[in-house]
Write a protein that holds these residues in place. Structure first.
Motif, PDB file in Angstrom:
ATOM      1  N   ALA A   1      39.737  96.268-123.153  1.00  0.00           N
ATOM      2  CA  ALA A   1      40.799  94.963-123.929  1.00  0.00           C
ATOM      3  C   ALA A   1      41.629  94.492-122.825  1.00  0.00           C
ATOM      4  N   GLY A   2      42.017  93.274-123.319  1.00  0.00           N
ATOM      5  CA  GLY A   2      42.819  92.246-122.327  1.00  0.00           C
ATOM      6  C   GLY A   2      42.140  91.302-121.585  1.00  0.00           C
TER       7      GLY A   2
ATOM      8  N   ILE B   1      39.816  89.234-122.337  1.00  0.00           N
ATOM      9  CA  ILE B   1      38.311  89.019-122.905  1.00  0.00           C
ATOM     10  C   ILE B   1      38.387  87.834-123.544  1.00  0.00           C
TER      11      ILE B   1
ATOM     12  N   ALA C   1      40.492  91.990-128.470  1.00  0.00           N
ATOM     13  CA  ALA C   1      40.815  90.834-127.892  1.00  0.00           C
ATOM     14  C   ALA C   1      41.653  89.799-129.044  1.00  0.00           C
TER      15      ALA C   1
ATOM     16  N   SER D   1      41.745  86.156-128.529  1.00  0.00           N
ATOM     17  CA  SER D   1      41.219  84.894-128.542  1.00  0.00           C
ATOM     18  C   SER D   1      39.644  84.665-128.419  1.00  0.00           C
TER      19      SER D   1
HETATM   20  O1  G3H Z   1      44.457  95.251-127.359  1.00  0.00           O
HETATM   21  C1  G3H Z   1      44.127  94.096-127.320  1.00  0.00           C
HETATM   22  C2  G3H Z   1      44.754  93.219-126.057  1.00  0.00           C
HETATM   23  O2  G3H Z   1      46.141  93.295-126.009  1.00  0.00           O
HETATM   24  C3  G3H Z   1      44.431  91.764-126.478  1.00  0.00           C
HETATM   25  O3  G3H Z   1      44.542  91.105-125.156  1.00  0.00           O
HETATM   26  P1  G3H Z   1      44.421  89.548-124.911  1.00  0.00           P
HETATM   27  O4  G3H Z   1      45.437  88.809-125.719  1.00  0.00           O
HETATM   28  O5  G3H Z   1      44.317  89.344-123.613  1.00  0.00           O
HETATM   29  O6  G3H Z   1      42.885  89.155-125.750  1.00  0.00           O
END
Ligand code: G3H
Length: 318
Positions: free
Chosen positions: A256-257, A259, A290, A292
């Motif tokens: 996560a984060g 992607i 994610a 987006s």
């Molecule tokens: O758990 C999910 C993340 O906080 C989403 O991260 P993102 O906003 O970079 O897709």
């Protein structure tokens, strides 16, 4: 064998012997990124699989009932109906795996999904997300409240201070307490790997989280300077594999984060297939966190179906 990972006793001696070979991890990650991804209709099938594994997320300070409602509507119908119909996939019940929100927004998500007659899971981040720097009592209370409000999955964050100072027993104990507070609610444990310093720490934190009974281990909050990366994923999925070989319990994995692209989602699916096998390629054991990513995947599917790229207004986004 029970469906959920019950955890094990904390094996401190085993942990003390762990050293991860950085070069080998980087080489493996590079190799996986270089593998060919499927094309044409096979690619579209993989993208639909990716959609079904997304935890569609909004974690912003300005979240409101209305943007959470839009998120839920999008999660229920993640790809335009006419596009699915052209592929004869309109009646397959394709949704995202869950929606993921802050604890205070759980009630909004539950209300929207209920109104739409949907049983899609609501995941709530908790335990002082994203930093985890609040008193344990408050963090536990947060889990209880999210469960009470209807969250069926809880994404907890670990206490990085404990991991960085090698206090594995204390970390194990906290995660055990979170698991107890979750009850039957599935628990994903966010390691915030960008804060953990090195691969050996990431492997150890993964193991401690699984021994403490996590159903999933998750890379990041999306708020660290470095979030989901392929090398970190190699370390975490190898820990998942080692834990499975040792205990027979399959723990899920959630990168996560950061992607954002359909292409990245294909690499993530490839990584899971190569490292853990097809068993893990399902929402029960694999999620993509994610906010987006879905927009780009739908855009690629639109291109596959129509031969053209969609204008901004043609694909309503979450
Ligand atoms: O758990 C999910 C993340 O906080 C989403 O991260 P993102 O906003 O970079 O897709």
């Amino acid at each position: 064998m029970s469906a959920r990972n019950p955890g094990t006793v904390l094996d401190l001696e085993g942990l003390s012997k762990v050293t991860v070979n950085t070069q080998a991890v980087l080489k493996r990650a590079q190799h996986i990124q270089g593998l060919k991804v499927p094309k044409r209709q096979w690619q579209t099938a993989w993208l639909l699989k990716a959609v079904s594994c997304i935890d569609l997320t909004t974690l912003a300070g300005d979240d409101t009932p209305s943007n959470v409602h839009r998120l839920c509507v999008k999660a229920i119908q993640p790809v335009r109906y006419d596009l699915l119909k052209k592929m004869d996939m309109h009646d397959k019940g394709i949704t995202t795996a869950a929606v993921c929100v802050y604890p205070s927004r759980v009630v909004d998500a539950v209300r929207s999904l209920k109104a739409a007659n949907s049983s899609l899971p609501v995941a709530s981040v908790a335990t002082g997300f994203p930093a985890g720097q609040t008193p344990l009592e408050t963090r536990l209370q947060e889990v209880h409240m999210a469960v009470r409000d209807g969250a069926t999955e809880i994404d907890i964050v670990i206490n990085r201070t404990l991991a960085l100072t090698g206090q594995w027993e204390a970390m194990y104990s906290e995660i055990r307490q979170f698991r107890e507070a979750c009850g039957d609610t599935h628990m994903k444990t966010i390691l915030a790997t960008g804060d953990l310093g090195n691969f050996t720490n990431i492997y150890k934190a993964s193991m401690v989280a699984m021994m403490a009974g996590s159903d999933f281990i998750k890379t990041s909050t999306g708020k660290e300077a470095v979030n989901a990366t392929y090398p970190v994923a190699i370390v975490m999925v190898r820990a998942i594999r080692d834990y499975f070989l040792r205990t027979g319990h399959k723990v899920g994995f959630k990168p996560a984060g950061g992607i954002r692209t359909a292409q990245e989602s294909l690499v993530w699916l490839t990584l899971i297939k190569e490292e853990l096998g097809n068993d893990w390629l399902c929402p029960r054991l694999f999620r993509l966190g994610a906010s987006s990513l879905l927009a780009d995947i739908e855009r690629q599917i639109y291109h596959y179906v129509t031969g053209q790229y969609a204008a901004y207004n043609e694909l309503p986004m979450a």
